[in-house]
Design a protein around this motif. Structure first.
Motif, short mmCIF file in Angstrom:
data_model
loop_
_atom_site.label_atom_id
_atom_site.label_comp_id
_atom_site.label_asym_id
_atom_site.label_seq_id
_atom_site.Cartn_x
_atom_site.Cartn_y
_atom_site.Cartn_z
N PRO A 57 19.04 60.32 -70.05
CA PRO A 57 19.34 60.86 -71.02
C PRO A 57 18.58 61.49 -72.52
O PRO A 57 17.90 60.65 -72.67
N PRO A 58 18.88 62.05 -72.62
CA PRO A 58 18.60 62.86 -73.82
C PRO A 58 19.25 61.80 -75.05
O PRO A 58 20.21 61.51 -74.96
N GLY A 59 18.47 61.67 -76.10
CA GLY A 59 18.89 60.47 -77.29
C GLY A 59 17.98 59.47 -77.98
O GLY A 59 16.78 59.25 -77.25
N SER B 55 12.99 56.15 -81.02
CA SER B 55 12.82 57.16 -79.68
C SER B 55 12.36 57.61 -78.32
O SER B 55 11.04 57.83 -79.03
N PRO B 56 12.12 57.53 -77.12
CA PRO B 56 11.66 57.79 -75.59
C PRO B 56 10.84 59.36 -76.30
O PRO B 56 10.97 60.16 -77.23
N ARG B 98 2.26 54.08 -68.85
CA ARG B 98 1.73 54.04 -70.36
C ARG B 98 2.98 53.65 -70.53
O ARG B 98 4.28 54.18 -70.64
N PRO B 99 2.96 52.16 -71.29
CA PRO B 99 3.54 51.11 -71.51
C PRO B 99 3.90 51.40 -73.03
O PRO B 99 3.23 52.17 -74.63
N LEU B 100 5.76 51.40 -73.50
CA LEU B 100 5.93 51.97 -74.74
C LEU B 100 6.32 50.69 -75.47
O LEU B 100 6.19 50.73 -77.24
N TRP B 101 6.73 49.30 -74.39
CA TRP B 101 7.64 48.74 -75.74
C TRP B 101 8.16 47.48 -74.25
O TRP B 101 8.41 47.28 -73.20
N GLY B 159 8.12 51.43 -69.97
CA GLY B 159 6.72 52.47 -69.98
C GLY B 159 7.29 53.70 -69.81
O GLY B 159 8.46 54.33 -69.18
N VAL B 160 6.20 55.05 -69.79
CA VAL B 160 7.07 56.35 -69.06
C VAL B 160 6.03 56.85 -68.96
O VAL B 160 3.99 56.64 -69.59
N VAL B 161 5.61 57.23 -67.47
CA VAL B 161 4.74 58.45 -66.54
C VAL B 161 5.10 59.92 -66.96
O VAL B 161 5.80 60.16 -66.92
N PRO B 162 3.57 60.07 -67.05
CA PRO B 162 3.44 61.14 -67.20
C PRO B 162 3.66 62.41 -65.52
O PRO B 162 3.51 61.90 -64.58
#
Lengths: 347, 347
Positions: A57-59, B55-56, B98-101, B159-162
């Protein structure tokens, strides 16, 4: 994973974990499929990949992790599995956040009974369901007999913080009221009594419980809350000292206001320990501007997990960042930050 | 945490971990402050709360967790700390993400030398920096002597997926090419040689490495990739059997195409184990439409971690979901999915 891969089902009644259950081959796949995936069943786990994929979700997000090495694994009022869910859900909730997803890593000692593992996993899956937080991914390792202690679980949680909230450990201000959501020391004394086979007069049970729903009610009613924290290992004494240092304030407690069950107080006296140094697993400390404290207290008391809530003190200016307690006889003493080795493996 | 709380600094040269370092009090705060927070220093850890807030970026998130119980803790080419970073970064990368944290939970055995802990934490912090992935939150527990084995670490990654990528274990289609990013079995044989004091002719070192940068290059050039997975525990044999089952296909390998170092092949022959069952910690398997395989291979070979990449086989229709190998002499054999207990605690 197709069942035909495993001609014999796991012997959950009499079987034991062996090294092959952690070795990445067919035996591990069977354990994961028939025990873990079956218990935690959800759409994320069903993706069947090493990483689960989710749409947040956003945030702002929060992330927290905790290892659970509690001994014994089953104790009055709980077990390591549900504790590993509650503890991490609570760390997420202490940011004012709504928990979204959990992961779990299991480190199992060779020879551990599959029946115990299955019970723990069932309790853990039940806790996830009750919290409304899916376990989206996990891992299993096995170590040789004598290189572990039955079972260790490490859970990690991710949650989302509602807009407008800024709850943090460095946000306490002089003048803030200090509230607690219920009786202190229940968890630590329950675990200790079971571990040491102590026979206290009354049945003391752990307070292990998920606090995110209580927190949601609190922040909805009083968004001005400055700080939340759950006094787990090290108890209220360690948590308050940590927060006093982080926020750069002094804290003064009223001894008469502290909610402590007579049975817990009696056990602590018998054992020679301070109930303020004993772990809790279903309680929180809250700090808010004094003028909002009565409203916050009313909301907390209206929640099943906050019925025994109390205002127990206040924050003051103090460069020494001391935590002090005003006794019932008008004196004051410093609440020490103990090393805490008197109560090992309490979570 | 103010330094004046700890009159004596930790004795990192000769000190040992004791039960108080996991008990939630002052000793634990000192260990966290002087060792962990100092090494992993970043803005998230500096928030000083039980949960880190981030903040993702927009997009789908992935989450993965792994426990590391490798023995020995230091091995040729790596150590448990950097491995715990690489392994989880790689599980995230295998979703094309892409790994974030990262988070880390440490379970330490009483008596563990602080000097070893400090070295491991330094290696781990170095790996985080090299990967560009901050460790945002962590936890420390201590268990009594004889109830652990030095150190276990559980890491969790987000992580975040493009946009536009759909990489998953059930996406292999008949006709897909199977690629591997380099030589097989190096990690497992390196760890085994150290653990068993085997003296192989040449120095075999672990391939432990983070693959997210290689994956980013791969998905940028060939977004049609269907599946990625790192063949860790259980090796290529377990991973391919798992994927064949997940996607409902057969897989056929060409024995002559498998990149295996002569030293690793020799060690495996001596030990009587199949190199396809041996763990890797810096290699990936990729599956893509056959007509894109040469392009993908070129991109992989152009990356330092993919220099020895090869096309090693193809996916076929097969209701039995078998993994087979075509030998150099024109025969074929089934690649078994072993139980894997021959190589315990390899990660």
């Amino acid at each position: 994973m197709s069942r035909r891969l495993f001609p014999q089902p796991l012997d959950l009644a009499n079987g034991r974990v062996d090294m092959s259950h952690g070795a990445g081959g067919r035996a591990m796949a069977q354990l994961v499929s028939e025990l873990f995936a079956a218990a935690f069943e959800n759409d994320y786990l069903a993706q069947g990949n090493d990483a689960a994929m989710m749409s947040p979700p956003p945030g702002r997000l929060v992330m927290s992790t905790d290892g659970y090495v509690i001994s014994p694994l089953f104790f009055p009022g709980g077990d390591i599995g549900s504790l590993a869910v509650h503890g991490t859900v609570n760390d997420i909730a202490m940011a004012g956040a709504r928990p979204l997803w959990l992961s779990a890593g299991f480190i199992i000692e060779e020879g551990f009974p599959l029946a115990d593992l299955a019970r723990i996993v069932e309790f853990m899956a039940g806790a996830c369901k009750a919290c409304g937080v899916p376990l989206v991914t996990g891992d299993t390792k096995v170590v040789e007999r004598g290189k572990g202690d039955g079972l260790f679980i490490t859970t990690t949680g991710v949650g989302v913080v509602p807009e407008g909230l800024h709850i943090a450990g460095d946000a306490i201000r002089p003048g803030d009221a200090v509230l607690v959501s219920g009786t202190l020391g229940d968890h630590g004394i329950a675990v200790l009594s079971k571990r040491e086979n102590l026979d206290f007069d009354t049945d003391i049970v752990s307070d292990s419980a998920p606090l995110h729903d209580l927190v949601a009610a609190m922040v909805a009613a009083v968004p001005e809350i400055h700080t939340l924290r759950d006094p787990t290992r090290g108890g209220v004494a360690a948590t308050l000292n940590e927060l006093a240092n982080q926020s750069g304030v002094g804290l003064i407690l009223q001894e008469a206001a502290l909610p402590i069950r007579p049975a817990v107080r009696g056990a602590c006296e018998m054992l020679g320990i301070d109930p303020l140094g004993v772990a809790n697993e279903g309680k929180l400390l809250a700090f808010c501007p004094a003028e909002r404290a009565e409203r916050l207290l009313a909301v907390m008391r209206a929640h099943p997990l906050g019925r025994d809530s109390a205002i127990i003190g206040r924050a003051v200016e103090d460069d020494r960042r001391l935590v002090q307690m005003e006794t019932e006889f008008g004196g004051a003493r410093v609440v020490e930050w103990l090393n805490g080795e008197q109560l090992p493996r309490i979570c």
